[in-house]
Write a protein that holds these residues in place. Sequence first.
Motif, PDB file in Angstrom:
ATOM      1  N   ARG A   1       0.841  -1.198   0.000  1.00 30.11           N
ATOM      2  CA  ARG A   1       0.000   0.000   0.000  1.00 30.11           C
ATOM      3  C   ARG A   1       0.880   1.253   0.000  1.00 30.11           C
ATOM      4  NH1 ARG A   1      -3.249  -0.862   4.326  1.00 30.11           N
ATOM      5  NH2 ARG A   1      -4.690  -2.008   3.005  1.00 30.11           N
ATOM      6  N   LYS A   2       1.911   1.231   0.841  1.00 28.06           N
ATOM      7  CA  LYS A   2       2.823   2.378   0.936  1.00 28.06           C
ATOM      8  C   LYS A   2       3.605   2.552  -0.376  1.00 28.06           C
ATOM      9  CE  LYS A   2       6.282   4.347   3.989  1.00 28.06           C
ATOM     10  NZ  LYS A   2       7.047   4.187   5.208  1.00 28.06           N
ATOM     11  N   LEU A   3       4.119   1.450  -0.908  1.00 23.30           N
ATOM     12  CA  LEU A   3       4.862   1.521  -2.167  1.00 23.30           C
ATOM     13  C   LEU A   3       3.955   1.946  -3.320  1.00 23.30           C
ATOM     14  CD1 LEU A   3       7.076  -1.687  -1.885  1.00 23.30           C
ATOM     15  CD2 LEU A   3       7.854   0.685  -1.815  1.00 23.30           C
ATOM     16  N   HIS A   4       2.759   1.401  -3.370  1.00 18.09           N
ATOM     17  CA  HIS A   4       1.798   1.739  -4.416  1.00 18.09           C
ATOM     18  C   HIS A   4       1.490   3.243  -4.394  1.00 18.09           C
ATOM     19  CE1 HIS A   4      -1.519   0.621  -7.174  1.00 18.09           C
ATOM     20  NE2 HIS A   4      -2.185   1.601  -6.585  1.00 18.09           N
TER      21      HIS A   4
ATOM     22  N   ILE B   1       4.788   9.616  -7.484  1.00 18.13           N
ATOM     23  CA  ILE B   1       5.968   9.978  -8.284  1.00 18.13           C
ATOM     24  C   ILE B   1       5.649   9.988  -9.772  1.00 18.13           C
ATOM     25  CG2 ILE B   1       8.262   9.184  -8.995  1.00 18.13           C
ATOM     26  CD1 ILE B   1       8.587   8.163  -6.055  1.00 18.13           C
ATOM     27  N   PHE B   2       4.897   8.989 -10.238  1.00 16.85           N
ATOM     28  CA  PHE B   2       4.690   8.814 -11.677  1.00 16.85           C
ATOM     29  C   PHE B   2       3.330   9.266 -12.196  1.00 16.85           C
ATOM     30  CE2 PHE B   2       8.122   5.803 -10.778  1.00 16.85           C
ATOM     31  CZ  PHE B   2       9.032   6.196 -11.750  1.00 16.85           C
ATOM     32  N   ILE B   3       2.499   9.874 -11.372  1.00 15.77           N
ATOM     33  CA  ILE B   3       1.149  10.240 -11.808  1.00 15.77           C
ATOM     34  C   ILE B   3       1.159  11.175 -13.025  1.00 15.77           C
ATOM     35  CG2 ILE B   3       0.822  12.221 -10.264  1.00 15.77           C
ATOM     36  CD1 ILE B   3      -2.090  11.178  -9.894  1.00 15.77           C
ATOM     37  N   GLY B   4       2.072  12.113 -13.054  1.00 15.84           N
ATOM     38  CA  GLY B   4       2.163  13.027 -14.195  1.00 15.84           C
ATOM     39  C   GLY B   4       2.495  12.293 -15.485  1.00 15.84           C
ATOM     40  N   PHE B   5       3.425  11.336 -15.401  1.00 16.80           N
ATOM     41  CA  PHE B   5       3.791  10.560 -16.585  1.00 16.80           C
ATOM     42  C   PHE B   5       2.635   9.663 -17.040  1.00 16.80           C
ATOM     43  CE2 PHE B   5       7.931  11.377 -14.554  1.00 16.80           C
ATOM     44  CZ  PHE B   5       8.559  12.046 -15.596  1.00 16.80           C
TER      45      PHE B   5
ATOM     46  N   ILE C   1      11.597   2.771 -17.413  1.00 13.95           N
ATOM     47  CA  ILE C   1      11.149   3.169 -16.072  1.00 13.95           C
ATOM     48  C   ILE C   1       9.627   3.248 -15.999  1.00 13.95           C
ATOM     49  CG2 ILE C   1      11.128   5.081 -14.408  1.00 13.95           C
ATOM     50  CD1 ILE C   1      14.069   5.598 -15.226  1.00 13.95           C
ATOM     51  N   ILE C   2       9.010   3.886 -16.976  1.00 14.33           N
ATOM     52  CA  ILE C   2       7.550   4.040 -16.968  1.00 14.33           C
ATOM     53  C   ILE C   2       6.866   2.680 -17.103  1.00 14.33           C
ATOM     54  CG2 ILE C   2       5.567   5.039 -18.180  1.00 14.33           C
ATOM     55  CD1 ILE C   2       7.254   7.046 -16.546  1.00 14.33           C
ATOM     56  N   SER C   3       7.361   1.832 -17.987  1.00 14.40           N
ATOM     57  CA  SER C   3       6.750   0.508 -18.171  1.00 14.40           C
ATOM     58  C   SER C   3       6.853  -0.335 -16.913  1.00 14.40           C
ATOM     59  CB  SER C   3       7.430  -0.237 -19.326  1.00 14.40           C
ATOM     60  OG  SER C   3       7.255   0.459 -20.524  1.00 14.40           O
ATOM     61  N   LEU C   4       8.030  -0.371 -16.311  1.00 17.59           N
ATOM     62  CA  LEU C   4       8.200  -1.163 -15.091  1.00 17.59           C
ATOM     63  C   LEU C   4       7.365  -0.609 -13.937  1.00 17.59           C
ATOM     64  CD1 LEU C   4      12.026  -1.912 -15.301  1.00 17.59           C
ATOM     65  CD2 LEU C   4      10.126  -3.521 -15.671  1.00 17.59           C
ATOM     66  N   SER C   5       7.283   0.717 -13.837  1.00 12.45           N
ATOM     67  CA  SER C   5       6.470   1.292 -12.759  1.00 12.45           C
ATOM     68  C   SER C   5       4.985   1.002 -12.981  1.00 12.45           C
ATOM     69  CB  SER C   5       6.719   2.799 -12.610  1.00 12.45           C
ATOM     70  OG  SER C   5       6.298   3.491 -13.752  1.00 12.45           O
ATOM     71  N   LEU C   6       4.543   0.994 -14.223  1.00 15.57           N
ATOM     72  CA  LEU C   6       3.152   0.668 -14.506  1.00 15.57           C
ATOM     73  C   LEU C   6       2.855  -0.806 -14.204  1.00 15.57           C
ATOM     74  CD1 LEU C   6       0.486   1.803 -15.432  1.00 15.57           C
ATOM     75  CD2 LEU C   6       1.173   1.397 -17.791  1.00 15.57           C
ATOM     76  N   VAL C   7       3.780  -1.687 -14.541  1.00 16.40           N
ATOM     77  CA  VAL C   7       3.619  -3.106 -14.199  1.00 16.40           C
ATOM     78  C   VAL C   7       3.552  -3.256 -12.683  1.00 16.40           C
ATOM     79  CG1 VAL C   7       4.788  -5.360 -14.201  1.00 16.40           C
ATOM     80  CG2 VAL C   7       4.626  -4.028 -16.313  1.00 16.40           C
ATOM     81  N   PHE C   8       4.423  -2.543 -11.964  1.00 18.30           N
ATOM     82  CA  PHE C   8       4.389  -2.598 -10.500  1.00 18.30           C
ATOM     83  C   PHE C   8       3.050  -2.089  -9.965  1.00 18.30           C
ATOM     84  CE2 PHE C   8       4.722  -0.445  -6.442  1.00 18.30           C
ATOM     85  CZ  PHE C   8       5.081  -1.515  -5.623  1.00 18.30           C
TER      86      PHE C   8
END
Length: 182
Positions: A13-16, A22-26, A153-160
């Motif tokens: 939950r914290k990581l999510h 961090i990535f909401i703008g992207f 970075i964006i792809s991996l963060s979206l998968v996460f």
Amino acid sequence: MSSKTVIFTRLYRKLHRNVGIIFIGFFLLISISGFLIGLKDELGLKPETKSTNSLNQSNWISIQSLDSIARTFASGELKIDSEIDRIDIRPDKGIAKILFKNNFQELQLDLESGEILSVEKRADNFIERLHDGSIIDFYFTESNISTITYVSIISLSLVFMIYSGYLLWANPRKIRRNKKTS
């Protein structure tokens, strides 16, 4: 077992939340630009393809002639870098679309006469570069390292985000189910 699931759920939950912040703008940029790319014709983001009566291929001028006409016009009339990215031949329309490498200009030329039928900006090319991150390389570097880094970075963060979102949905159900059986 349940306490381990609770601990991991709190961690995810914290990581999510943090990755999302961090990535909401992207994520917004990618989703909005993807929407615009998907509807580029309907929204008029790319020039309408002209049509001529030059459908007889035996009368068409050479690719070298098209290249020369486009480069001369770009450097002379438009005062832009005349390096050509691609020439898109539309045989059913009798035209060639010329797109330049270092700007978003498009020329449409008659394949028979070489006459310039249209000179317009390609907003869709700009939006595509925003979407895939290549806008950074377009303006600031000669390589594609920024694009590769951005996409990775964006792809991996979206998968996460998808994985952790699933766990944040599934784990509370698992915890409740374990509490009922205890």
